[in-house]
Design a protein around this motif. Structure first.
Motif, PDB file in Angstrom:
ATOM      1  N   ARG A  31     -33.099 -33.216  40.275  1.00  0.00           N
ATOM      2  CA  ARG A  31     -32.783 -34.790  41.166  1.00  0.00           C
ATOM      3  C   ARG A  31     -33.695 -34.738  42.232  1.00  0.00           C
ATOM      4  N   LEU A  32     -34.499 -35.680  41.866  1.00  0.00           N
ATOM      5  CA  LEU A  32     -35.841 -35.696  43.130  1.00  0.00           C
ATOM      6  C   LEU A  32     -35.246 -36.802  44.084  1.00  0.00           C
ATOM      7  N   ALA A  33     -34.711 -38.083  43.324  1.00  0.00           N
ATOM      8  CA  ALA A  33     -34.550 -39.095  44.434  1.00  0.00           C
ATOM      9  C   ALA A  33     -33.160 -38.848  45.183  1.00  0.00           C
ATOM     10  N   HIS A  34     -33.040 -39.408  46.304  1.00  0.00           N
ATOM     11  CA  HIS A  34     -31.898 -39.291  47.253  1.00  0.00           C
ATOM     12  C   HIS A  34     -30.743 -40.385  47.080  1.00  0.00           C
ATOM     13  N   SER A  35     -31.361 -41.418  46.646  1.00  0.00           N
ATOM     14  CA  SER A  35     -30.344 -42.679  46.373  1.00  0.00           C
ATOM     15  C   SER A  35     -29.536 -42.417  45.209  1.00  0.00           C
ATOM     16  N   ALA A  36     -28.558 -43.074  44.892  1.00  0.00           N
ATOM     17  CA  ALA A  36     -27.626 -43.086  43.803  1.00  0.00           C
ATOM     18  C   ALA A  36     -28.370 -43.597  42.512  1.00  0.00           C
ATOM     19  N   PRO A  37     -28.225 -43.090  41.593  1.00  0.00           N
ATOM     20  CA  PRO A  37     -28.716 -43.623  40.333  1.00  0.00           C
ATOM     21  C   PRO A  37     -28.145 -44.984  39.861  1.00  0.00           C
ATOM     22  N   TYR A  38     -28.825 -45.712  39.289  1.00  0.00           N
ATOM     23  CA  TYR A  38     -28.438 -46.888  38.547  1.00  0.00           C
ATOM     24  C   TYR A  38     -28.225 -46.491  37.144  1.00  0.00           C
TER      25      TYR A  38
END
Length: 158
Positions: free
Chosen positions: A130-137
């Motif tokens: 998991r590289l991104a911090h925001s929630a996945p769409y």
């Protein structure tokens, strides 16, 4: 370095890419439904029988994944003229779909979207960093009678 989440226009670019892919490859566009955010405690990817995952770096950080059932991929392969269906062929095509979608998205986002070679696998238990911090769409779609998902998990680096 700070980051921000994608905008609704960014998500629309991915929705258009998936619809265009099915329209050009099969002559029948996919019915793309409204995107939704995964809850924070859920896995960042919604896996199906076969999955293609692309890591994204540069001005964006995260991943783009396409997840589809066996029957959908078999149908696409048959329409493309493939006569011998195997799990290897299904993994190849799911990875190619993820790659094509990321390539179309690069046209929208620009050269700052650097994409990796697709990683394709079967099953529902594969771990993806998991590289991104925001929630996945999650962008659900229906093509013919099949359901599939495009999962966009990207942060915009600022």
């Amino acid at each position: 370095m700070s980051y921000r989440s994608l905008t609704s226009g960014d998500i629309e670019a991915f929705s258009e890419a998936i619809s265009h892919f099915f329209g050009s490859m099969t002559e029948e566009r996919a019915n793309v439904r409204s995107a939704y955010l995964l809850e924070a405690d859920e896995q960042p990817i919604v896996w199906d029988d076969f999955n293609g995952d692309i890591t994204v770096r540069g001005s964006y950080l995260g991943s783009v994944a396409f997840s589809a059932p066996r029957a959908l991929l078999s149908h696409v392969l048959l329409l493309m003229g493939e006569k011998h269906l195997s799990d290897d062929h299904r993994r190849d095509i799911v990875g190619e779909i993820a790659n094509m979608l990321s390539g179309r998205a690069r046209r929208y986002f620009g050269d700052g979207l650097r994409i990796s070679t697709p990683r394709a696998f079967g099953g529902r238990h594969e771990h993806v960093e998991r590289l991104a911090h925001s929630a996945p769409y999650v962008i659900p779609l229906r093509w013919k009678q099949y359901e599939a998902k495009l999962v966009v998990h990207l942060d915009v680096m600022e």
